[in-house]
Design an enzyme around this catalytic site. Structure first.
Site, mmCIF file in Angstrom:
data_model
loop_
_atom_site.group_PDB
_atom_site.id
_atom_site.type_symbol
_atom_site.label_atom_id
_atom_site.label_comp_id
_atom_site.label_asym_id
_atom_site.label_seq_id
_atom_site.Cartn_x
_atom_site.Cartn_y
_atom_site.Cartn_z
ATOM 1 N N GLU A 121 -6.003 2.096 -0.232
ATOM 2 C CA GLU A 121 -7.159 1.680 -1.028
ATOM 3 C C GLU A 121 -7.580 0.257 -0.680
ATOM 4 O OE1 GLU A 121 -6.966 4.027 -5.193
ATOM 5 O OE2 GLU A 121 -5.167 2.851 -4.733
ATOM 6 N N GLU A 141 -0.165 9.616 -4.520
ATOM 7 C CA GLU A 141 0.134 9.346 -5.933
ATOM 8 C C GLU A 141 0.510 10.594 -6.727
ATOM 9 O OE1 GLU A 141 -2.396 5.803 -4.699
ATOM 10 O OE2 GLU A 141 -2.281 7.940 -4.232
#
Length: 265
Positions: A121, A141
């Site tokens: 990210e 995640e």
């Protein structure tokens, strides 16, 4: 600028070269450059300094060759309550990554090793991503029961499309740099031994352009991605940039077949 020196917390360094290249280095190799709230605060301070500086381009690096960044510091992350997650962890990450994404200077993430979770990210918030051929990228995640929380679902989908974003996010897949290049997730790949040369070449290309025009164009591209009518903004931006000294320098150099020296005015 204050720096975090504790070996557990790590350090973020900001350096500027005589050629107006700013370099931010996340130096926490023992923890695979995992991000904590303290490091996010340091990154925010560094980005603010770059924004106010005369730097023409920002290069974002991390220390060590095992990982670019593996994302969140799980020790800190797992200790947060739901309320802390909502009003601190996610909020701070979004704020700092957005600050990186909208920075007026062009930004380059140098990915050597794994860029996973918040690490990917972080790279996604940059304009360019140059990856070593041994790099691997992913948003894993879901494997720990949560979701990408620092803009990954939005920025990844914008780059590679919905179906491929789901492969990384829902299936938790990790891809190599070659595949990431094919997908448009990274802008360039290079062998580890040639990575710095590739970065230097891109920086050199950027430095040859007119700073005000580049920074204005970056804002236009961002606006276009949000669906803003380019005919309106480009008319305004063209009127602005053609009124700069750099535009006249560029036109004179084009006419005289010489290399322009832009000043950012």
């Amino acid at each position: 600028m204050p720096m975090i020196e504790d070996h557990t917390l790590g350090t973020i360094r900001l350096e500027t070269s005589p050629s107006s290249v700013a370099t931010i280095t996340i130096d926490r190799p023992r923890k695979l450059n995992a991000l904590s709230l303290e490091l996010l605060a340091e990154l925010e301070a560094c980005l603010q300094a770059v924004e106010k500086s005369d730097a023409r381009v920002l290069v974002l690096r991390t220390a060590g060759d095992r990982a670019f960044c593996v994302g969140a510091d799980i020790g800190q992350f797992s200790a947060f309550s739901p309320i802390q997650m909502w009003n601190s962890w996610i909020k701070e990450g979004h704020k700092v990554f957005r600050q990186l994404a909208v920075l007026r200077q062009p930004t380059i993430a140098v990915i050597d090793g794994a860029a996973l979770g918040g690490g990917l990210e972080l790279a996604l918030a940059c304009d360019f991503r140059i990856a070593s051929t041994t790099a691997k990228l992913g948003l894993p995640e879901v494997s720990i029961g949560t979701i990408p929380g620092w803009g990954g679902t939005e920025r990844l989908t914008a780059l590679v499309g919905e179906a491929r974003a789901k492969q990384l996010i829902l299936a938790g897949r990790q891809i190599r740099a070659e595949t990431a290049l094919q997908w448009g997730l990274v802008t360039e790949t290079a062998e580890a031994t040639s990575l710095e040369e590739a970065v230097d070449d891109l920086v050199a290309d950027i430095l040859r352009g007119a700073p005000v025009a580049q920074q204005t164009a970056k804002q236009l591209v961002r606006a276009a991605a949000q669906g803003v009518d380019s005919a309106i903004l480009e008319a305004i931006a063209s009127g602005f940039t053609t009124n700069t000294r750099d535009f006249h320098t560029g036109m004179n150099s084009f006419r005289d077949k010489t290399t322009p020296t832009f000043t950012g005015y």
